[in-house]
Design a protein around this motif. Structure first.
Motif, PDB file in Angstrom:
ATOM      1  N   GLU A 196       5.809  44.597  16.855  1.00  0.00           N
ATOM      2  CA  GLU A 196       6.541  44.297  17.905  1.00  0.00           C
ATOM      3  C   GLU A 196       7.346  45.521  17.303  1.00  0.00           C
ATOM      4  N   GLU A 197       7.329  46.340  16.344  1.00  0.00           N
ATOM      5  CA  GLU A 197       8.131  47.569  15.503  1.00  0.00           C
ATOM      6  C   GLU A 197       6.889  48.329  15.493  1.00  0.00           C
ATOM      7  N   LEU A 198       5.631  47.749  14.964  1.00  0.00           N
ATOM      8  CA  LEU A 198       4.602  48.663  14.582  1.00  0.00           C
ATOM      9  C   LEU A 198       3.857  49.064  15.860  1.00  0.00           C
ATOM     10  N   ALA A 199       4.273  48.072  16.789  1.00  0.00           N
ATOM     11  CA  ALA A 199       3.854  48.333  19.064  1.00  0.00           C
ATOM     12  C   ALA A 199       4.609  50.230  19.453  1.00  0.00           C
ATOM     13  N   ILE A 200       5.588  49.897  18.215  1.00  0.00           N
ATOM     14  CA  ILE A 200       6.809  51.134  18.958  1.00  0.00           C
ATOM     15  C   ILE A 200       6.608  52.266  17.740  1.00  0.00           C
ATOM     16  N   ILE A 201       6.470  52.630  17.043  1.00  0.00           N
ATOM     17  CA  ILE A 201       5.885  53.551  16.575  1.00  0.00           C
ATOM     18  C   ILE A 201       4.166  53.577  16.494  1.00  0.00           C
ATOM     19  N   ARG A 202       3.184  52.738  16.852  1.00  0.00           N
ATOM     20  CA  ARG A 202       1.861  53.304  17.396  1.00  0.00           C
ATOM     21  C   ARG A 202       2.024  54.742  18.688  1.00  0.00           C
ATOM     22  N   ASN A 203       2.772  53.609  19.350  1.00  0.00           N
ATOM     23  CA  ASN A 203       3.361  54.683  20.615  1.00  0.00           C
ATOM     24  C   ASN A 203       3.755  56.038  20.633  1.00  0.00           C
ATOM     25  N   ASP A 204       4.323  56.178  19.363  1.00  0.00           N
ATOM     26  CA  ASP A 204       4.803  57.171  19.197  1.00  0.00           C
ATOM     27  C   ASP A 204       3.554  58.534  18.235  1.00  0.00           C
ATOM     28  N   LEU A 205       2.994  57.476  17.962  1.00  0.00           N
ATOM     29  CA  LEU A 205       1.637  58.096  16.854  1.00  0.00           C
ATOM     30  C   LEU A 205       1.006  58.481  17.703  1.00  0.00           C
ATOM     31  N   TYR A 206       0.348  58.026  19.301  1.00  0.00           N
ATOM     32  CA  TYR A 206      -0.862  58.193  19.958  1.00  0.00           C
ATOM     33  C   TYR A 206      -0.693  59.283  20.587  1.00  0.00           C
ATOM     34  N   LYS A 207       0.928  59.229  20.771  1.00  0.00           N
ATOM     35  CA  LYS A 207       0.987  60.475  21.804  1.00  0.00           C
ATOM     36  C   LYS A 207       0.983  61.829  20.811  1.00  0.00           C
ATOM     37  N   ILE A 208       1.302  62.048  19.545  1.00  0.00           N
ATOM     38  CA  ILE A 208       1.291  62.643  19.119  1.00  0.00           C
ATOM     39  C   ILE A 208      -0.832  63.566  18.307  1.00  0.00           C
ATOM     40  N   GLN A 209      -1.266  62.027  19.166  1.00  0.00           N
ATOM     41  CA  GLN A 209      -3.107  62.686  19.755  1.00  0.00           C
ATOM     42  C   GLN A 209      -3.436  63.407  20.616  1.00  0.00           C
ATOM     43  N   THR A 210      -1.811  62.803  21.817  1.00  0.00           N
ATOM     44  CA  THR A 210      -2.522  63.519  23.003  1.00  0.00           C
ATOM     45  C   THR A 210      -1.917  64.864  24.104  1.00  0.00           C
ATOM     46  N   SER A 211      -1.459  65.243  22.706  1.00  0.00           N
ATOM     47  CA  SER A 211      -0.349  66.561  23.302  1.00  0.00           C
ATOM     48  C   SER A 211      -1.465  67.530  22.832  1.00  0.00           C
ATOM     49  N   ASP A 212      -0.531  68.507  23.352  1.00  0.00           N
ATOM     50  CA  ASP A 212      -1.187  69.760  23.807  1.00  0.00           C
ATOM     51  C   ASP A 212      -0.617  70.534  21.818  1.00  0.00           C
ATOM     52  N   LEU A 213       0.427  70.960  22.488  1.00  0.00           N
ATOM     53  CA  LEU A 213       1.298  72.294  21.681  1.00  0.00           C
ATOM     54  C   LEU A 213       1.816  70.820  20.311  1.00  0.00           C
ATOM     55  N   PRO A 214       2.167  71.958  19.494  1.00  0.00           N
ATOM     56  CA  PRO A 214       2.203  71.892  18.042  1.00  0.00           C
ATOM     57  C   PRO A 214       3.458  70.850  18.037  1.00  0.00           C
ATOM     58  N   SER A 215       4.637  72.375  19.153  1.00  0.00           N
ATOM     59  CA  SER A 215       5.891  71.491  18.909  1.00  0.00           C
ATOM     60  C   SER A 215       6.179  69.759  18.970  1.00  0.00           C
ATOM     61  N   GLU A 216       5.529  69.346  20.391  1.00  0.00           N
ATOM     62  CA  GLU A 216       5.080  67.808  21.257  1.00  0.00           C
ATOM     63  C   GLU A 216       4.492  67.362  19.506  1.00  0.00           C
ATOM     64  N   LYS A 217       4.052  67.413  19.333  1.00  0.00           N
ATOM     65  CA  LYS A 217       3.489  66.429  18.551  1.00  0.00           C
ATOM     66  C   LYS A 217       4.516  66.405  17.127  1.00  0.00           C
ATOM     67  N   LEU A 218       4.993  67.439  16.786  1.00  0.00           N
ATOM     68  CA  LEU A 218       6.254  67.539  15.865  1.00  0.00           C
ATOM     69  C   LEU A 218       7.339  66.876  16.274  1.00  0.00           C
TER      70      LEU A 218
END
Length: 426
Positions: A196-218
């Motif tokens: 469950e904890e890894l799923a929460i972290i994985r969700n944020d890491l997935y959003k890094i890969q799908t974001s266009d702006l560097p500020s969003e990735k950060l």
């Protein structure tokens, strides 16, 4: 896995443990980590430049940049065209040029803004003096006008340059996922994170890969780091504990491997080279450099693995090449979001055709409409779809002639559907 391969992986884990500790010492900061203040600051400033107090200034600058009759608009148009038609193939050099140009455009607006620009700045500042940040507004404007139009071109360069290393990182992360926290270099007695904890972290890491702006990735990366701190608990007492700097990088490597964030090095480079330089001076810069170090360590582990694996006598080497010519490397992707999940080796039978591999993958992945899917081959970052009757043995024979310089893998996916970045340029 053979005994020799097991010994090689044990050496890799030991090296990874020692190297991560050296990197942590090199970028050491004399404090223990707690809840990130940067996260709260980013959340408070989220979309503030589009709020009522700043919307008029933001809209005016966007229109100014898209007006090709203004000097500001002409400069942006010429830079985008010259970058797209340039023969430069290094994504890092291109990112450096983009960052430098965005800085120049921000300075140009500050120094050469017209009367209307000055009025819009005064009006926005008077409406929201507490939240007004001109540099942040200008940063988002130049990202919208310069970086977004060049994103597809930049992705294409990154794909050709980094896709071979990404597929190799997949293999290393597979072995790291099988290792304990202590084996990858974490000294503190920490308990592994729950699913469950890894799923929460994985969700944020997935959003890094799908974001266009560097500020969003950060923003999403720091949210993932904040979750790591939140979920870190002692293996003995079960209570929350602070993470020392010596443990952070190996812990980050372990988490990235568990979450299958194979593009870790690419994401870190993207942020380091394209973020506003002022952001890289504080907490954000430290954690971004830590992510870059984690990616570099995984990449160096690949090189050690490949060198160790080839350190055999000539007879064994020739047998390995002969056996590998009968196998293909298949990257398994998530059919919903297009991100790579794992890499598998499939043994080829004589006269195996592309349609045979498609049938096997459709059955294993439970594809309902296999007629809309196809097999894609990627060699040195260049991809193409294969004809159903194409014999895979002919591909492997040509690739195996130069094992050191070529990296070949295959992806089974829906023909008309693009894969998530960085595998998005099919």
């Amino acid at each position: 896995m053979g005994r020799r391969a097991v010994n090689v992986m044990e050496k890799i884990i030991r090296w990874l443990k020692e190297a991560s500790q050296k990197v942590a010492e090199a970028i050491y900061q004399p404090f223990k980590f707690s809840e990130l203040a940067t996260i709260k600051q980013l959340e408070e400033k989220r979309d503030y430049y589009k709020e009522n107090s700043n919307a008029s200034l933001y809209t005016y600058l966007i229109k100014l940049g898209r007006n090709k009759r203004t000097k500001f608009g002409k400069c942006i148009k010429n830079f985008i065209n010259s970058t797209k038609t340039s023969s430069e193939e290094s994504s890092i050099i291109v990112m450096e040029n983009i960052r430098q140009f965005m800085n120049e455009m921000k300075n140009y607006l500050i120094a050469n803004g017209d009367v209307k620009y000055d009025k819009e700045v005064i009006k926005a500042k008077s409406k929201g003096p507490k939240t007004f940040d001109l540099d942040e507004i200008l940063e988002n404007v130049v990202c919208e006008l310069v970086l977004i139009p060049l994103k597809e071109h930049l992705d294409d360069l990154i794909f050709r340059e980094f896709s071979p290393s990404v597929t190799l990182v997949m293999e290393v992360m597979y072995h790291v996922r099988e290792s304990s926290l202590h084996e990858v270099g974490v000294k503190a007695p920490l308990r592994p994170f729950s699913e469950e904890e890894l799923a929460i972290i994985r969700n944020d890491l997935y959003k890094i890969q799908t974001s266009d702006l560097p500020s969003e990735k950060l923003k999403y990366f720091l949210a993932a780091v904040s979750s790591i701190f939140k979920f870190t608990k002692s293996y003995i007492s079960g209570r929350k504990v602070d993470i020392c700097t010596d443990d952070f990088i190996p812990l980050l490597i372990w988490v990235l491997s568990q979450c299958r964030t194979f593009t870790v090095e690419v994401e870190a480079l993207y942020m380091c080279y394209l973020l506003n330089p002022s952001i890289m001076l504080g907490e954000s810069g430290y954690y971004t450099r830590s992510l870059l170090s984690a990616g570099a360590l995984l990449n160096e582990t690949n090189k050690i693995f490949r060198n160790s694996a080839t350190d055999v006598d000539s007879c064994q080497c020739s047998n390995r090449i002969e056996e590998s010519s009968k196998e293909i490397k298949m990257v398994i992707i998530d059919q919903l979001n297009g991100l790579p999940l794992n890499v598998k080796t499939i043994r080829l039978k004589p006269n195996t055709k592309a349609k045979d591999i498609c049938s096997v993958m459709a059955r294993k992945l439970h594809v309902k409409h296999p007629e809309f899917f196809g097999l894609f081959m990627v060699v040195d970052g260049k991809a193409k779809i294969l004809n159903d009757n194409f014999r895979l043995e002919t591909i492997q024979e040509s690739v195996q002639r130069d094992l050191r310089s070529k990296n070949c893998f295959f992806i089974y996916k829906e023909i008309n559907k693009k894969l998530a970045w960085p595998f998005s340029n099919y």
